[in-house]
Design an enzyme around this catalytic site. Structure first.
Site, PDB file in Angstrom:
ATOM      1  N   LYS A  80      23.060  49.942 -82.975  1.00 26.88           N
ATOM      2  CA  LYS A  80      22.949  48.922 -81.978  1.00 26.88           C
ATOM      3  C   LYS A  80      22.247  49.424 -80.620  1.00 26.88           C
ATOM      4  O   LYS A  80      21.708  48.872 -79.999  1.00 26.88           O
ATOM      5  CB  LYS A  80      24.293  48.077 -81.844  1.00 26.88           C
ATOM      6  CG  LYS A  80      24.802  47.277 -82.610  1.00 26.88           C
ATOM      7  CD  LYS A  80      26.254  46.828 -82.517  1.00 26.88           C
ATOM      8  CE  LYS A  80      26.681  45.895 -83.881  1.00 26.88           C
ATOM      9  NZ  LYS A  80      28.299  45.566 -83.890  1.00 26.88           N
ATOM     10  N   TYR A 204      18.669  43.218 -89.200  1.00 28.35           N
ATOM     11  CA  TYR A 204      20.081  43.832 -88.628  1.00 28.35           C
ATOM     12  C   TYR A 204      20.839  44.383 -89.769  1.00 28.35           C
ATOM     13  O   TYR A 204      21.379  45.765 -89.427  1.00 28.35           O
ATOM     14  CB  TYR A 204      21.029  42.723 -87.949  1.00 28.35           C
ATOM     15  CG  TYR A 204      22.372  42.972 -87.642  1.00 28.35           C
ATOM     16  CD1 TYR A 204      22.651  43.889 -86.453  1.00 28.35           C
ATOM     17  CD2 TYR A 204      23.354  42.467 -88.394  1.00 28.35           C
ATOM     18  CE1 TYR A 204      23.733  44.250 -86.207  1.00 28.35           C
ATOM     19  CE2 TYR A 204      24.686  42.914 -88.335  1.00 28.35           C
ATOM     20  CZ  TYR A 204      24.910  43.800 -87.031  1.00 28.35           C
ATOM     21  OH  TYR A 204      26.131  44.102 -86.701  1.00 28.35           O
TER      22      TYR A 204
HETATM   23  N1  GLU Z   1      27.001  46.078 -90.328  1.00 29.29           N
HETATM   24  C1  GLU Z   1      28.598  46.022 -89.698  1.00 29.29           C
HETATM   25  C2  GLU Z   1      28.778  44.596 -89.187  1.00 29.29           C
HETATM   26  O1  GLU Z   1      27.825  43.932 -88.867  1.00 29.29           O
HETATM   27  C3  GLU Z   1      28.576  46.790 -88.468  1.00 29.29           C
HETATM   28  C4  GLU Z   1      29.869  46.660 -87.877  1.00 29.29           C
HETATM   29  C5  GLU Z   1      30.384  47.726 -87.084  1.00 29.29           C
HETATM   30  O2  GLU Z   1      29.804  49.055 -87.563  1.00 29.29           O
HETATM   31  O3  GLU Z   1      31.076  47.712 -85.988  1.00 29.29           O
HETATM   32  O4  GLU Z   1      29.774  44.048 -89.368  1.00 29.29           O
END
Ligand code: GLU
Length: 328
Positions: A80, A204
């Site tokens: 992110k 995403y």
């Molecule tokens: N791909 C995961 C989700 O969207 C990432 C969450 C994370 O690492 O906090 O739930």
């Protein structure tokens, strides 16, 4: 020895003490069994919970590492940070702020919540904000957007081999990520996402499934610490004017609903992921990567938090450290 509030890491001292500090921390916390691997994404539940590695890369390109530092895993939420950087480069801060705020939530990373007033997701480090951020990545279609994203990761990781998406992890999350889908539709309703929702979610899920190792995390962190310039390849991975925006939001929102306590105790910008990785940035000094898949109730790596707390204490890394008693 540091004598003022201005952190000064003495490179010579670091070379001598860091290998031993990393070895000590690794053997101290290796036996720690608390926590559990994430299993809400079926692919993540398959990871060996005992894996453990710590890596530090300094802004002048020195690498210190211990444990399973070459073990590959999917980057998950740590992505992110980097997607936010790309969205800032694509649109500038003012526009991105109209779509994603910068307020910590105090809620879980996957809370289905938007700012009551503005209808924006709270910040780019929680899932809702990250999905909105990723939907801003420019490109003529899904392939170009994915390639731009992978190219961006390549600049940070600086490997001579390509950066890949783990297809099993991607499809595992795509077929089970209904909570993220619900958030995306809520944001579509409020006009915070205007692109095709399934396409935005695919990108995403793909960014979360990018494969890295602990060395990569440390090098990516060191690149942020080094004004966006990869300390090994010397490539500019992200426009330096956005580093302060990226690090600020990591500092206040990067460690899930533990962000406040982390800022208080560890005192450096960081981001964790449900893979068990933590990436932490000591501006102008170094990047830290820790990987250990057992998570606490908030989703942070149990050993990872311990290691970072101790590293911060032993090296005097807290950004507001003024005691003059640190080793550097
Ligand atoms: N791909 C995961 C989700 O969207 C990432 C969450 C994370 O690492 O906090 O739930």
């Amino acid at each position: 020895m540091r004598v003022s509030c201005q952190l000064h890491v003495n490179q010579g001292d670091l070379e001598i003490v860091l290998p031993d500090i990393l070895k000590e921390l690794h053997s101290k916390y290796k036996s720690m069994q608390e926590g559990a691997v994430a299993n809400y994404i079926p692919e993540l539940a398959k990871v060996n919970p005992d894996l453990f590695s710590i890596c530090i890369v300094t802004v002048d390109g020195q690498v210190y590492e211990v444990g399973d530092y070459e073990q590959l895993f999917t980057i998950q939420s740590i992505s992110k940070v980097f997607a936010y950087g790309l969205a800032l480069e694509d649109h500038g801060l003012d526009y991105v702020l109209t779509r994603v705020g910068v307020e910590p939530t105090g809620d879980a990373f996957n809370a289905i919540v938007l700012d009551e007033q503005s209808k924006r997701p709270y910040n780019p480090m929680v899932n809702a904000g990250a999905i909105a951020t990723t939907s801003l990545i420019k490109g003529s279609g899904p392939t170009e957007r994915l390639n731009r994203m992978l190219d961006m990761f390549r600049r940070y990781i600086g490997r001579d081999r390509d950066v890949f998406v783990d297809i099993s992890a991607f499809t595992s999350e795509r077929s089970t990520g209904h909570r993220n889908r619900a958030m995306a539709y809520l944001m579509l309703n409020f006009g915070m996402i205007d692109r095709n929702i399934e396409e935005a979610l695919d990108l995403y899920f793909q960014q979360c499934a990018v494969i890295v190792n602990c060395q990569d995390l440390a090098l990516m962190a060191a690149t942020l610490a080094n004004r966006g310039i990869n300390p090994i390849t010397k490539e500019q991975a992200v426009d330096s004017r956005y580093i302060k925006d990226i690090l600020s939001v990591m500092y206040t929102c990067g460690m899930y609903n533990f962000a406040g306590e982390w800022a208080y105790k560890v005192g450096i910008p960081a981001k964790s992921g449900v893979c068990g990785g933590i990436l932490a940035v000591v501006p102008h000094k170094m990047g830290i990567g820790v990987f250990s898949p057992r998570l606490d109730a908030r989703g942070n790596s149990v050993r990872g938090v311990k290691v970072c707390e101790e590293l911060s204490q032993q090296l005097g890394l807290h950004l507001f450290e003024c005691s003059g008693q640190s080793r550097f």
